[in-house]
Design a protein around this motif. Structure first.
Motif, PDB file in Angstrom:
ATOM      1  N   ARG A 185      -0.929   7.508  -3.250  1.00 64.34           N
ATOM      2  CA  ARG A 185      -2.065   7.704  -2.348  1.00 64.34           C
ATOM      3  C   ARG A 185      -3.363   7.751  -3.153  1.00 64.34           C
ATOM      4  N   ALA A 226       0.827  -1.213   0.000  1.00 60.99           N
ATOM      5  CA  ALA A 226       0.000   0.000   0.000  1.00 60.99           C
ATOM      6  C   ALA A 226       0.855   1.254   0.000  1.00 60.99           C
ATOM      7  N   GLU A 227       1.975   1.219   0.712  1.00 60.56           N
ATOM      8  CA  GLU A 227       2.820   2.402   0.791  1.00 60.56           C
ATOM      9  C   GLU A 227       3.709   2.571  -0.435  1.00 60.56           C
ATOM     10  N   ARG A 237      -5.291   1.500   0.133  1.00 61.50           N
ATOM     11  CA  ARG A 237      -4.591   1.853   1.371  1.00 61.50           C
ATOM     12  C   ARG A 237      -5.564   1.912   2.545  1.00 61.50           C
TER      13      ARG A 237
END
Length: 383
Positions: free
Chosen positions: A36, A31-32, A66
């Motif tokens: 975003r 996710a990171e 995320r």
């Protein structure tokens, strides 16, 4: 997220009880790596047993990867045993007396118990935290092609994958496995979680089902049938990690050691064999190639479990000591039941570190650079 010519990426989340916290750490790292606001990078998601919980959570909010991952992490970081099954003194005493009376009377005075633990708290937790109604929305809006949850039928001993997916995906049937299109619900998930002897079987459509790992001789197969061409497989253990006592053939294994060994066989033995089979299939020159990326813990999870064993409720610690799950050979069983936040947080951090260490490989495998470029182009076109 992916272009028409890009390979369809699948995610496979294996079973493993409390060990599945490791998968959460890997997903957090993925996710990171993504921009975003990115949606789920996996068009196909399959899960078995504890891995099925994260699979449902991701599929129900596939538009916000995320956010979905952080929601899963929040639950796993706060886990306690009493969120999964009743382990208070009264419940454990009642369960013990039930087993004793059933054995002493041959089942005449009281019926034999269906399982060792009462997992009513887990039903309540998952009913509160998961949103199954989001799955059809994710599929309708094109954020997800398919999700499959694997179970085992006690009626015909088939491995059954209940799936929801786009209109073009067809059910399948093989010698000992099949896929059935359904509207996924909490009972389907609880069936996949029903580890034999520990949790009671679940009735679905007039049949009883249990943990999906029991008859899953080909754990990568459901994702393949659902259309995946590239698979990220997140496992929860490595077979080459053996505690010293387990290697000593002169020491008779305890019940805890044998039961932990059985769970290892359920959840881990088939992955490597399936990957080898896929390699043979790819070398045969078939029209459809299948690439795999395997993530496994870099540390022995049993050793981590030993460090956190005292976090268990006193009644469960006594049970683990009775069956021999506290010695070095029995900590495999301990690690499957250690739903306590110290242990789950340690596994989340391990998964995050392992995935971060392979970040470049993951980005290449998941085409994350291409995803970022597409996002920049979409942003520019709005300006």
């Amino acid at each position: 997220m992916s272009g028409a010519d890009d390979p369809k990426v699948g995610l496979i989340l294996t079973g493993g009880g409390a060990r599945a916290a490791y998968q959460v750490g890997v997903l957090k790292a993925v996710a990171e790596l993504l921009p975003r606001g990115a949606r789920c990078p996996f068009q196909v998601i399959t899960g078995t047993s504890a891995g099925a919980v994260s699979a449902i959570a991701l599929a129900s909010d596939a538009a916000h990867f995320r956010r979905a991952v952080y929601g899963i992490e929040r639950v796993w970081r706060q886990f306690r045993v009493h969120h999964v099954f009743k382990a208070d003194p009264v419940s454990m005493l009642r369960s013990g007396l039930h087993w004793m009376l059933a054995l002493l009377t041959g089942g005449w005075l009281v019926h034999p118990p269906h399982a060792l633990f009462d997992c009513t708290p887990l039903w309540e937790l998952l009913r509160r935290e998961l949103h199954f109604e989001g799955i059809p929305r994710s599929i309708y809006k094109g954020h997800l092609d398919a999700i499959g949850i694997s179970t085992t039928s006690y009626f015909d001993a088939h491995s059954v994958t209940f799936f929801a997916g786009a209109a073009g995906i067809e059910p399948w049937r093989r010698a000992t496995r099949k896929g059935e299109r359904v509207q996924l619900t909490l009972p389907h998930l609880m069936a996949s979680l029903a580890i034999p002897f520990l949790f009671r079987p679940i009735a679905l459509g007039g049949e009883y089902y249990g943990d999906g790992a029991m008859r899953q001789i080909s754990p990568l197969s459901p994702a393949f049938h659902l259309g995946a061409e590239r698979l990220l497989v997140i496992g929860v253990g490595a077979s080459d990690f053996l505690p010293p006592a387990a290697a000593n053939s002169a020491v008779e294994p305890s019940y805890g050691h044998m039961f932990g060994f059985m769970l290892d066989s359920l959840f881990m033995d088939q992955i490597n064999a399936d990957v080898e089979l896929i390699g043979t299939f790819n070398r045969s020159g078939g029209a459809r190639q299948l690439q795999t990326f395997i993530m496994m813990p870099s540390e022995e999870i049993g050793a981590i479990a030993r460090r956190h064993a005292r976090e268990l409720p006193r009644t469960l610690r006594m049970l683990m000591r009775t069956v021999g799950a506290n010695d070095s050979g029995g900590t495999h069983l301990l690690s499957y039941l250690l739903f306590e936040r110290g242990f789950t947080q340690a596994l989340i951090e391990l998964g995050f570190r392992d995935a971060t260490a392979r970040a470049d490989e993951l980005m290449a495998f998941l085409c994350i650079d291409a995803i970022q470029r597409q996002r920049v182009r979409r942003g520019g076109s709005k300006g």
